[in-house]
Design a protein around this motif. Sequence first.
Motif, PDB file in Angstrom:
ATOM      1  N   LEU A 101       0.857  -1.192   0.000  1.00 64.12           N
ATOM      2  CA  LEU A 101       0.000   0.000   0.000  1.00 64.12           C
ATOM      3  C   LEU A 101       0.892   1.242   0.000  1.00 64.12           C
ATOM      4  N   CYS A 102       0.842   1.940  -1.149  1.00 60.59           N
ATOM      5  CA  CYS A 102       1.590   3.204  -1.265  1.00 60.59           C
ATOM      6  C   CYS A 102       0.572   4.310  -1.013  1.00 60.59           C
ATOM      7  N   PHE A 103       0.853   5.164  -0.026  1.00 60.90           N
ATOM      8  CA  PHE A 103      -0.171   6.170   0.292  1.00 60.90           C
ATOM      9  C   PHE A 103       0.467   7.501   0.665  1.00 60.90           C
ATOM     10  N   VAL A 129       4.184   8.001   0.476  1.00 67.35           N
ATOM     11  CA  VAL A 129       4.609   8.706  -0.749  1.00 67.35           C
ATOM     12  C   VAL A 129       4.228  10.177  -0.610  1.00 67.35           C
ATOM     13  N   THR A 130       5.209  11.079  -0.708  1.00 63.32           N
ATOM     14  CA  THR A 130       4.847  12.499  -0.623  1.00 63.32           C
ATOM     15  C   THR A 130       4.589  13.028  -2.027  1.00 63.32           C
ATOM     16  N   THR A 131       3.446  13.690  -2.195  1.00 62.09           N
ATOM     17  CA  THR A 131       3.043  14.226  -3.502  1.00 62.09           C
ATOM     18  C   THR A 131       2.882  15.749  -3.346  1.00 62.09           C
ATOM     19  N   GLN A 132       2.586  16.425  -4.455  1.00 62.04           N
ATOM     20  CA  GLN A 132       2.457  17.893  -4.424  1.00 62.04           C
ATOM     21  C   GLN A 132       1.508  18.368  -3.316  1.00 62.04           C
ATOM     22  N   HIS A 133       0.362  17.680  -3.186  1.00 60.62           N
ATOM     23  CA  HIS A 133      -0.665  18.176  -2.243  1.00 60.62           C
ATOM     24  C   HIS A 133      -0.542  17.530  -0.877  1.00 60.62           C
ATOM     25  N   THR A 134       0.521  16.755  -0.626  1.00 62.77           N
ATOM     26  CA  THR A 134       0.654  16.121   0.695  1.00 62.77           C
ATOM     27  C   THR A 134       0.933  17.199   1.738  1.00 62.77           C
ATOM     28  N   GLN A 135       0.057  17.218   2.789  1.00 62.21           N
ATOM     29  CA  GLN A 135       0.276  18.268   3.808  1.00 62.21           C
ATOM     30  C   GLN A 135       0.996  17.716   5.033  1.00 62.21           C
ATOM     31  N   TYR A 136       1.100  16.385   5.140  1.00 66.43           N
ATOM     32  CA  TYR A 136       1.665  15.813   6.376  1.00 66.43           C
ATOM     33  C   TYR A 136       2.869  14.947   6.032  1.00 66.43           C
ATOM     34  N   GLU A 162       5.872  -4.488   6.481  1.00 67.17           N
ATOM     35  CA  GLU A 162       7.094  -3.676   6.470  1.00 67.17           C
ATOM     36  C   GLU A 162       6.686  -2.197   6.348  1.00 67.17           C
ATOM     37  N   LEU A 163       7.350  -1.315   7.090  1.00 66.70           N
ATOM     38  CA  LEU A 163       7.103   0.133   6.955  1.00 66.70           C
ATOM     39  C   LEU A 163       8.351   0.761   6.331  1.00 66.70           C
ATOM     40  N   LYS A 164       8.191   1.287   5.115  1.00 72.26           N
ATOM     41  CA  LYS A 164       9.356   1.849   4.407  1.00 72.26           C
ATOM     42  C   LYS A 164       9.478   3.342   4.710  1.00 72.26           C
ATOM     43  N   ASP A 165      10.676   3.869   4.491  1.00 68.49           N
ATOM     44  CA  ASP A 165      10.868   5.324   4.630  1.00 68.49           C
ATOM     45  C   ASP A 165      10.093   6.036   3.519  1.00 68.49           C
ATOM     46  N   PRO A 166       9.573   7.246   3.797  1.00 71.56           N
ATOM     47  CA  PRO A 166       8.819   7.975   2.766  1.00 71.56           C
ATOM     48  C   PRO A 166       9.677   8.290   1.538  1.00 71.56           C
ATOM     49  N   VAL A 167       9.024   8.270   0.359  1.00 71.72           N
ATOM     50  CA  VAL A 167       9.710   8.681  -0.887  1.00 71.72           C
ATOM     51  C   VAL A 167       8.795   9.665  -1.597  1.00 71.72           C
ATOM     52  N   THR A 168       9.352  10.400  -2.570  1.00 73.55           N
ATOM     53  CA  THR A 168       8.489  11.260  -3.398  1.00 73.55           C
ATOM     54  C   THR A 168       7.846  10.369  -4.474  1.00 73.55           C
ATOM     55  N   LEU A 169       6.818  10.886  -5.106  1.00 72.43           N
ATOM     56  CA  LEU A 169       6.148  10.131  -6.176  1.00 72.43           C
ATOM     57  C   LEU A 169       7.152   9.838  -7.291  1.00 72.43           C
ATOM     58  N   GLU A 170       7.989  10.814  -7.598  1.00 69.51           N
ATOM     59  CA  GLU A 170       8.985  10.630  -8.671  1.00 69.51           C
ATOM     60  C   GLU A 170       9.965   9.509  -8.290  1.00 69.51           C
ATOM     61  N   GLN A 171      10.408   9.489  -7.027  1.00 68.01           N
ATOM     62  CA  GLN A 171      11.339   8.417  -6.597  1.00 68.01           C
ATOM     63  C   GLN A 171      10.641   7.063  -6.673  1.00 68.01           C
ATOM     64  N   LEU A 172       9.397   7.057  -6.224  1.00 70.23           N
ATOM     65  CA  LEU A 172       8.641   5.777  -6.228  1.00 70.23           C
ATOM     66  C   LEU A 172       8.599   5.207  -7.636  1.00 70.23           C
ATOM     67  N   LEU A 173       8.253   6.052  -8.589  1.00 64.22           N
ATOM     68  CA  LEU A 173       8.111   5.580  -9.983  1.00 64.22           C
ATOM     69  C   LEU A 173       9.470   5.282 -10.598  1.00 64.22           C
TER      70      LEU A 173
END
Length: 260
Positions: A101-103, A129-136, A162-173
């Motif tokens: 689950l990527c969220f 996953v941090t995206t443009q509109h991610t506020q948290y 497993e809990l992964k470290d946050p990535v940006t959407l660009e890194q994820l893809l």
Amino acid sequence: MTKILRKLSLLRYQAQMRENYTLTRLYVEADLSQGQVIDLSKDQAHYLGGVLRMTTGGSLRIFNGRDGEWEAQLTDISRKSGQMKVTRLLREPYACPDIWLCFAPVRKHRNAFILEKATELGVARFQPVTTQHTQYGKLRLDKMQSQIIEAAEQTERLDLPELKDPVTLEQLLGDWPEGRTLIFADEVGDAKPALETLKEISSSCALLIGPEGGFTPQERDLLREQNFVIPVTLGPRILRADTAALSLLTLWQSVQGDWG
Ligand code: SAM
């Protein structure tokens, strides 16, 4: 053949779970084997000795996410410290199906809700996953990990997501693994129904849910450009991110997961 074996191991897992259901369940980090002595952490001693008022000789169930579930007996317990001895194997290891689950993180209590419910629904990996509109974007991963452990204890899981470290959407893809499909919950609504799509997929999967403000048009274009991404709709209404995450995970479990 694997489907039958999986079914048998699931039936055995459920039968054994019912057998010892009343015993307290505790997550431990140590490797587990017969006869092993484990020192309790301060928190574990406080919970078992202080909150549950367990006494020496009391039994409980322990698991570490890798070695199945074992019975253990308290050989010493106080509110501050304690020790237990591993006595017998209760349930063989059983890993939930391989679904990620990527969220995009949302506000704290809703994040906690996603972690708890998705752990119950058998997710194998959480990928913030941090995206443009991610506020948290600022996450307390240690707190999130304890929320996951608590949910795994309660839901009788033998493995831990497993809990992964946050990535940006660009890194994820950019780092996306070969052979895995990314199901992108696209609220704009011109995608195929999620259930129809999930029935057609034969590869391993991940689900992607956007933030409260949704994906930007640029992010949607970027996602749709990827040959491993499939957009899906979850119906005509706009769901909160936590509702969308759990709805899509529920659909996946019932079509592709271990609810069969
Ligand atoms: N863009 C909407 C807005 O600004 O009101 C809301 C985004 S929604 C709260 C958060 C995420 O849930 C979306 O990015 C999408 O991933 C998912 N989602 C919500 N409703 C959906 C639907 N009907 N179909 C597919 N995905 C949905």
